[in-house]
Design a protein around this motif. Structure first.
Motif, short mmCIF file in Angstrom:
data_model
loop_
_atom_site.label_atom_id
_atom_site.label_comp_id
_atom_site.label_asym_id
_atom_site.label_seq_id
_atom_site.Cartn_x
_atom_site.Cartn_y
_atom_site.Cartn_z
N LEU A 138 -38.22 24.00 19.10
CA LEU A 138 -37.05 23.64 17.85
C LEU A 138 -35.94 24.50 18.55
O LEU A 138 -34.82 23.67 18.36
CB LEU A 138 -37.75 24.59 16.59
CG LEU A 138 -36.53 24.36 15.71
CD1 LEU A 138 -36.59 23.19 15.12
CD2 LEU A 138 -37.25 25.19 14.40
N ALA A 139 -35.74 25.36 19.05
CA ALA A 139 -34.58 26.48 19.48
C ALA A 139 -33.95 25.49 20.68
O ALA A 139 -32.67 25.07 20.41
CB ALA A 139 -34.77 27.61 19.99
N LEU A 140 -34.67 25.04 21.66
CA LEU A 140 -34.14 23.99 22.51
C LEU A 140 -33.57 22.63 22.19
O LEU A 140 -32.37 22.16 22.53
CB LEU A 140 -35.21 23.91 23.56
CG LEU A 140 -35.65 25.02 24.56
CD1 LEU A 140 -36.80 24.70 25.51
CD2 LEU A 140 -34.22 25.74 25.13
N ALA A 141 -34.35 21.91 21.17
CA ALA A 141 -33.64 20.97 20.38
C ALA A 141 -32.43 21.19 19.76
O ALA A 141 -31.74 20.01 19.66
CB ALA A 141 -34.86 20.46 19.48
N LEU B 161 -25.91 21.18 22.16
CA LEU B 161 -24.72 22.12 22.00
C LEU B 161 -24.15 22.13 23.25
O LEU B 161 -23.08 22.45 23.72
CB LEU B 161 -24.85 23.38 21.09
CG LEU B 161 -25.05 23.25 19.61
CD1 LEU B 161 -25.66 24.66 19.17
CD2 LEU B 161 -23.82 22.81 18.91
N VAL B 162 -25.11 22.55 24.21
CA VAL B 162 -24.50 22.96 25.61
C VAL B 162 -23.83 21.60 26.31
O VAL B 162 -22.82 21.51 26.95
CB VAL B 162 -25.73 23.55 26.51
CG1 VAL B 162 -25.27 23.56 27.94
CG2 VAL B 162 -26.00 24.78 26.07
N ALA C 139 -23.40 20.21 13.76
CA ALA C 139 -23.39 21.21 14.73
C ALA C 139 -23.39 22.50 14.33
O ALA C 139 -24.06 23.41 15.04
CB ALA C 139 -22.05 21.09 15.40
N ILE C 140 -22.77 23.00 13.30
CA ILE C 140 -22.74 24.37 12.74
C ILE C 140 -24.37 24.75 12.47
O ILE C 140 -24.60 25.89 12.50
CB ILE C 140 -21.82 24.45 11.45
CG1 ILE C 140 -20.49 24.30 11.67
CG2 ILE C 140 -22.14 25.91 10.85
CD1 ILE C 140 -19.49 24.21 10.57
N THR C 141 -24.95 23.71 11.77
CA THR C 141 -26.51 24.24 11.53
C THR C 141 -27.20 24.52 12.87
O THR C 141 -28.14 25.44 12.93
CB THR C 141 -27.10 22.97 10.82
OG1 THR C 141 -26.41 22.75 9.58
CG2 THR C 141 -28.57 23.04 10.58
N ALA D 126 -28.86 27.70 13.50
CA ALA D 126 -30.72 27.96 13.55
C ALA D 126 -30.92 27.89 14.88
O ALA D 126 -32.12 28.37 14.94
CB ALA D 126 -31.10 26.49 12.87
N GLY D 127 -30.53 27.49 15.72
CA GLY D 127 -30.84 27.45 17.20
C GLY D 127 -31.06 28.82 17.73
O GLY D 127 -32.45 29.14 18.23
N PRO D 128 -30.08 29.70 17.71
CA PRO D 128 -30.37 31.12 18.24
C PRO D 128 -31.63 31.72 17.28
O PRO D 128 -32.34 32.60 17.79
CB PRO D 128 -28.99 31.72 18.12
CG PRO D 128 -28.06 30.54 18.19
CD PRO D 128 -28.74 29.70 17.57
#
Length: 126
Positions: free
Chosen positions: A3-6, A11-12, A76-78, A82-84
């Protein structure tokens, strides 16, 4: 962890792109074709400008990102929030600050889709 990588990988990738000055078409730097809806109907689709919006957001250019696609900016903000959080939770083996509830996920999803559609409607019919 997936989920984090997705959320973090897009973003990267977006941070490595040069936003198209037209507000759409940035995705073509990834080898993707021009938007079929624009080509066929001569009008933007709801997701037109999303990649440009993400690219601008990763540069901290939030007003320009909103102008490219308001739903893309929210997405993008989400992902940036949520990613980190998901990455740290995955590394810890338990949710940091609790698991995301269905109501929260549904609310965020409806808001992002709603803003995307309103933004699209305003662009097409103004």
């Amino acid at each position: 962890m997936l989920l984090a990588l997705a959320m973090l990988i897009p973003l990267v990738v977006a941070s490595r792109l040069t936003p198209n000055a037209a507000g759409l078409g940035t995705h073509q730097q990834l080898g993707l074709p021009p938007c079929t809806i624009v080509w066929y109907f001569g009008m933007r689709c709801p997701s037109c400008g999303m990649t440009t919006s993400w690219s601008l957001a990763t540069q901290g250019r939030f007003i320009a990102a909103c102008q490219a696609n308001a739903g893309g900016l929210l997405l993008a903000i989400t992902a940036a929030v949520a990613g980190p959080w998901a990455l740290v939770s995955g590394l810890r083996g338990r949710w940091l600050w609790g698991a995301p509830g269905d109501r929260l996920l549904a609310t965020v999803s409806v808001i992002i889709v709603g803003v995307t559609l309103i933004d699209w409607y305003a662009r097409v019919w103004r």
